[in-house]
Enzyme design. Structure first.
Site, PDB file in Angstrom:
ATOM      1  N   ASP A   1       0.889  -1.160   0.000  1.00 48.78           N
ATOM      2  CA  ASP A   1       0.000   0.000   0.000  1.00 48.78           C
ATOM      3  C   ASP A   1       0.924   1.206   0.000  1.00 48.78           C
ATOM      4  O   ASP A   1       1.528   1.542   1.021  1.00 48.78           O
ATOM      5  CB  ASP A   1      -0.891  -0.014   1.240  1.00 48.78           C
ATOM      6  CG  ASP A   1      -1.774   1.232   1.349  1.00 48.78           C
ATOM      7  OD1 ASP A   1      -1.621   2.155   0.519  1.00 48.78           O
ATOM      8  OD2 ASP A   1      -2.613   1.276   2.265  1.00 48.78           O
ATOM      9  N   SER A  45       1.861  12.507 -15.421  1.00 46.21           N
ATOM     10  CA  SER A  45       0.787  12.484 -16.418  1.00 46.21           C
ATOM     11  C   SER A  45       0.776  13.781 -17.206  1.00 46.21           C
ATOM     12  O   SER A  45       1.184  14.837 -16.699  1.00 46.21           O
ATOM     13  CB  SER A  45      -0.575  12.309 -15.729  1.00 46.21           C
ATOM     14  OG  SER A  45      -1.639  12.468 -16.648  1.00 46.21           O
ATOM     15  N   TYR A 101      -7.032  15.438  -9.546  1.00 47.75           N
ATOM     16  CA  TYR A 101      -6.075  14.496 -10.142  1.00 47.75           C
ATOM     17  C   TYR A 101      -5.015  15.271 -10.902  1.00 47.75           C
ATOM     18  O   TYR A 101      -3.816  15.008 -10.769  1.00 47.75           O
ATOM     19  CB  TYR A 101      -6.798  13.521 -11.074  1.00 47.75           C
ATOM     20  CG  TYR A 101      -5.850  12.654 -11.874  1.00 47.75           C
ATOM     21  CD1 TYR A 101      -5.223  11.563 -11.298  1.00 47.75           C
ATOM     22  CD2 TYR A 101      -5.559  12.956 -13.213  1.00 47.75           C
ATOM     23  CE1 TYR A 101      -4.326  10.778 -12.019  1.00 47.75           C
ATOM     24  CE2 TYR A 101      -4.672  12.175 -13.938  1.00 47.75           C
ATOM     25  CZ  TYR A 101      -4.060  11.092 -13.336  1.00 47.75           C
ATOM     26  OH  TYR A 101      -3.173  10.320 -14.058  1.00 47.75           O
ATOM     27  N   LYS A 144      -0.796  15.344 -10.119  1.00 43.60           N
ATOM     28  CA  LYS A 144       0.264  15.036 -11.077  1.00 43.60           C
ATOM     29  C   LYS A 144       1.171  16.241 -11.308  1.00 43.60           C
ATOM     30  O   LYS A 144       2.364  16.088 -11.588  1.00 43.60           O
ATOM     31  CB  LYS A 144      -0.343  14.530 -12.383  1.00 43.60           C
ATOM     32  CG  LYS A 144      -1.005  13.156 -12.243  1.00 43.60           C
ATOM     33  CD  LYS A 144      -0.043  12.093 -11.740  1.00 43.60           C
ATOM     34  CE  LYS A 144      -0.645  10.704 -11.774  1.00 43.60           C
ATOM     35  NZ  LYS A 144       0.302   9.654 -11.346  1.00 43.60           N
TER      36      LYS A 144
END
Length: 246
Positions: A57, A137, A150, A154
């Site tokens: 994890d 990303s 999100y 990134k």
């Protein structure tokens, strides 16, 4: 065999881009540990690649530390760490993303990089070498609407990559990132909100080369950045996106 006898850990390695990276590394001669929260998937891929596996994890300090210790015990040292594990929230207005979803995105996409550094950087400093590759990303470079937090996670990862690179360079440690565009991975449906021909066409229309990223694309780029061929390359966040960010 550009990674002959290198020891590499790939988080989120059981599927998607992580699997592509793990497969490429193994094909290029690396000793790979496939690390994933999906222990069964990690073990299955590791058996195919004659590699090691570990359940991790990446948002939990103890779990990350145990992964690093297991790799060191198995192989004697570590040369490469790929921080690939990541999650997203569903596309929605920024004010509607729940606090739990926000916390999960930043724990898995950002805190994981910090936790991994805590465990692996002292080892790399001691041996005077090492490579960290963060899978960021295009969302951190050219954000898409409705993937707001999100995108932000990134962007954090890209800045962290550069900060890590400039600080660790004197210790012989290189840190780079790759920025994929959306690809054929388990997260694709989450990015798009729904997997329909219309949504795929909408996403593909923003990629000049006209296709999604593949796990093989990521494996090839990662292999170069983690190999000795890239010994002068650090702090680079390479778009592997078919022209999406142009």
């Amino acid at each position: 065999m550009r990674l002959q006898d290198k020891v590499a850990i790939v988080t989120g390695g059981a599927s998607g881009f992580g699997e592509g990276i793990a497969r490429k590394f193994a094909a290029e001669g690396a000793k790979v540990m496939v690390a994933d929260i999906n222990a069964e998937g990690a073990e299955s891929l590791a058996e195919q690649l004659d590699a090691a596996s570990a359940r991790v994890d990446v948002a939990d300090a103890g779990s990350v530390k145990a992964m690093i210790e297991a790799a060191t015990e198995r192989f004697g040292h570590i040369d490469i760490l790929v921080n690939n594990a990541g999650v997203t929230h569903l596309p929605q207005p920024m004010e509607e993303v729940t606090e739990d979803d926000f916390d999960r995105v930043f724990a898995v996409n950002c805190k994981s990089v910090y936790l991994a550094a805590q465990s692996v950087v002292p080892l790399f400093k001691a041996q005077g070498s090492g490579v960290i590759l963060n899978v960021a990303s295009t969302a951190g470079v050219s954000p898409r609407p409705r993937l707001n937090w999100y995108n932000a996670s990134k962007g954090w990862m890209i800045t962290a990559t550069k900060a890590m690179a400039v600080e660790l360079a004197p210790d012989g440690v290189r840190v780079n990132a790759i920025n994929p565009v959306a690809g054929e991975t388990p997260l694709l449906k989450s990015f798009m909100g729904e997997d329909t021909p219309e949504r795929r066409a909408q996403f593909l229309s923003t990629i000049p080369i006209g296709r999604f990223s593949t796990p093989e694309d990521m494996g090839n780029a990662a292999c170069y950045l983690c190999s000795d061929e890239a010994s002068m390359v650090t702090g680079v966040c390479m778009e592997v996106d078919g022209g999406r960010c142009i």
